[in-house]
Each structure stands twice: as C-alpha cells, then as structure tokens.
Design an enzyme around this catalytic site. Structure first.
Site, PDB file in Angstrom:
ATOM      1  N   ARG A 179       0.831  -1.198   0.000  1.00 43.18           N
ATOM      2  CA  ARG A 179       0.000   0.000   0.000  1.00 43.18           C
ATOM      3  C   ARG A 179       0.868   1.250   0.000  1.00 43.18           C
ATOM      4  O   ARG A 179       0.564   2.237  -0.693  1.00 43.18           O
ATOM      5  CB  ARG A 179      -0.945   0.005   1.204  1.00 43.18           C
ATOM      6  CG  ARG A 179      -2.078  -0.998   1.101  1.00 43.18           C
ATOM      7  CD  ARG A 179      -2.920  -1.010   2.361  1.00 43.18           C
ATOM      8  NE  ARG A 179      -3.605   0.258   2.588  1.00 43.18           N
ATOM      9  CZ  ARG A 179      -4.312   0.521   3.679  1.00 43.18           C
ATOM     10  NH1 ARG A 179      -4.400  -0.374   4.653  1.00 43.18           N
ATOM     11  NH2 ARG A 179      -4.927   1.686   3.813  1.00 43.18           N
ATOM     12  N   CYS A 242      -1.179   5.835   9.300  1.00 42.12           N
ATOM     13  CA  CYS A 242      -1.562   4.513   8.788  1.00 42.12           C
ATOM     14  C   CYS A 242      -2.697   4.735   7.812  1.00 42.12           C
ATOM     15  O   CYS A 242      -2.682   5.702   7.055  1.00 42.12           O
ATOM     16  CB  CYS A 242      -1.956   3.575   9.931  1.00 42.12           C
ATOM     17  SG  CYS A 242      -3.357   4.143  10.919  1.00 42.12           S
TER      18      CYS A 242
END
Length: 282
Positions: A179, A242
C-alpha cells in the site's frame, strides 16, 4: 510502572485492585488484519467496554476515525468511572490492534496511568484464565476526569504538510509495503495510492510477535534500522500514520517502548491525506 504495557500475570494479580479500571477496546471493524471471531464472545472479569467507532469518535469530523472532542471524551470516561487516580488497563480481542488507539486517546487527553495488556484477550484465553460471558454494564460510580487535549500529540494534514522537508520531523507509516508503494489499491473509495513524501514505512506487523509486542531490544533494532538518525532523546519528532489512525498507534506504542519521545499521531492518516487532491503524493 515504567512501561505502557502490563502482562497477563500482572493483571491477574490486580483484578481486585480498587484503582483498576479494565476496559475492552475491541473494534467491530478490523482493517488490514483478519479478525478473530469467537463462537461465544467472552470478556476478562470486571471489563467495561468502549466504542472507538462511536462514543470515542468525533462523528462531526470529515475524517473516518477522528479523535473525540474534549466534551465527548469527558462524558465517556466519567461513564466508565475513571478519575485522575485511576489505573486504566486496555485490551482488545485481536491481541494488539485497537487497544493502542484507546491508550493514545487517553494519554493525549491527560491521563498518565493508562496501560495496554500485552497479548490482549487471545493470550488471556491461551493461558486458560477465567472469563465471563458479559461485560460490566455500568461502573460502580461516576468518574471525575476531565479531558484536555494535548495538541502536540495529535497532528493534522496542515502540520504534516508544513514539515515535509523538516529534518527534525519524520512521518512513519504503519500500512503494508504494498500500500505504501501503491502496488495494491487502497481499500477505501476515492483514496489515492502511495504515501506522504519523505515518509518512512514500518508495517505494524513488524513490531509484533503473534499476539504480543516484540521484546524491547528487537524494537530498538527495528527503529534503528528504519532510520539510524532517529535516536531517542535527540529532539526529533516522530509522527505516526496509517490508513485511518488505528494501527499507527501500534507502532507509536512500539516507539515509546523503544525509548523514543516527542511522539504524535496524524489523526485521519492516509484516508485524509490520500483523498485530498491538493496534497502531494509519492
């Protein structure tokens, strides 16, 4: 108590401590990790519950998981019977997942005596310890703690943008490597792939060993390998990010275990940054 963690042995010995407030901080939504599902949900005896996606989330914010307001926080912790003298222990049903988020909310709102149960409910069960079939519905008495947010512990996109090239501020991203490098699509619609320019990547799974945190010596090695210039006590600010502000708190707690200070959370994290077209992406 000098560590933000407590062991299952310690908790067992302190279940009858009058100062203890034991809280299940499990989340219904688990992103980036397979949830543990119990046929018959159980709790550690004496547990109260908090809702990180409800009563401890500012629903008026555009962010997915936004820090609660001071009034919202105060109302919730008083419901839980928390006072300035309380010793709060948090755990979740994944081992180490959402409890660090609750820990950082309480810490940022002014409570120092707050800890995370290392290994959480899975370790408690694996050790064959006593459980109950329902949490405590109401605290024995109302609390008296008032929340006062320390803004230096919670950052926004404006702060991160202003410090993109600041050598004394580093953003550490807890998402997976795929990611971080935009090699896999983001799970949320409208969120771009990639990462904040100049940020570092430390997937939260790399600070864990099963249900628990890795030993402090290993955590120190991990952070030293990530960025040798980031040494504890040198005035360097670490901002943790995050997907939406949950798993960032895992590596934030790991950094504190490793001896780092001047820690803060980018609340909103990549869900906030990646959906704002005016912000740069690497």
């Amino acid at each position: 108590m000098t560590s933000p963690l407590v062991t299952t042995d310690w908790l067992q010995e302190n279940l009858d401590n009058d100062r203890l407030v034991l809280i299940d901080a499990s989340m219904a939504t688990v992103i980036g990790k397979e949830p543990i599902v119990y046929d018959h949900p159980v709790w550690i005896p004496g547990s109260l519950q908090i809702d990180l996606e409800g009563t401890l989330c500012n629903k008026e914010s555009s962010q997915l998981h936004a820090f609660p307001t001071e009034d919202q926080f105060t109302q919730e912790v008083r419901r839980l019977g928390i006072t300035p003298e309380s010793m709060v222990v948090l755990y979740d049903n994944q081992g180490i997942y959402s409890a660090p988020r609750a820990w950082w909310i309480l810490r940022s709102m002014g409570l120092d005596n707050v800890f995370v149960l290392d290994g959480g409910l899975p370790l408690w069960l694996a050790e064959g310890r006593e459980t109950v079939s329902a949490p405590v519905q109401e605290a024995a008495f109302s609390g008296s703690l008032s929340g006062r947010l320390d803004c230096e512990r919670v950052r926004d996109s404006a702060f991160v943008y202003q410090h993109l090239d600041d050598e004394q501020v580093s953003v550490i991203d807890a998402r997976s490597r795929a990611r971080f490098l935009a090699q896999t699509p983001e799970p949320r619609p409208g969120v771009r792939g990639g990462h904040i320019p100049n940020s570092l990547n430390l997937p939260f799974t790399e600070v864990l060993d099963g249900y628990r945190f890795k030993p402090v010596s290993e955590l120190k090695t991990t952070f030293n390998q990530l960025a040798p210039n980031l040494q504890p006590g040198n005035g360097h600010q670490l901002v943790f990010s995050c997907g939406s502000g949950i798993t960032a708190c895992i590596i934030l707690l790991a950094a504190e275990l490793a001896g780092y200070d001047q820690l803060s959370l980018y609340d909103g994290s990549w869900a906030d940054w990646g959906s704002d077209e005016s912000l740069p992406v690497a």
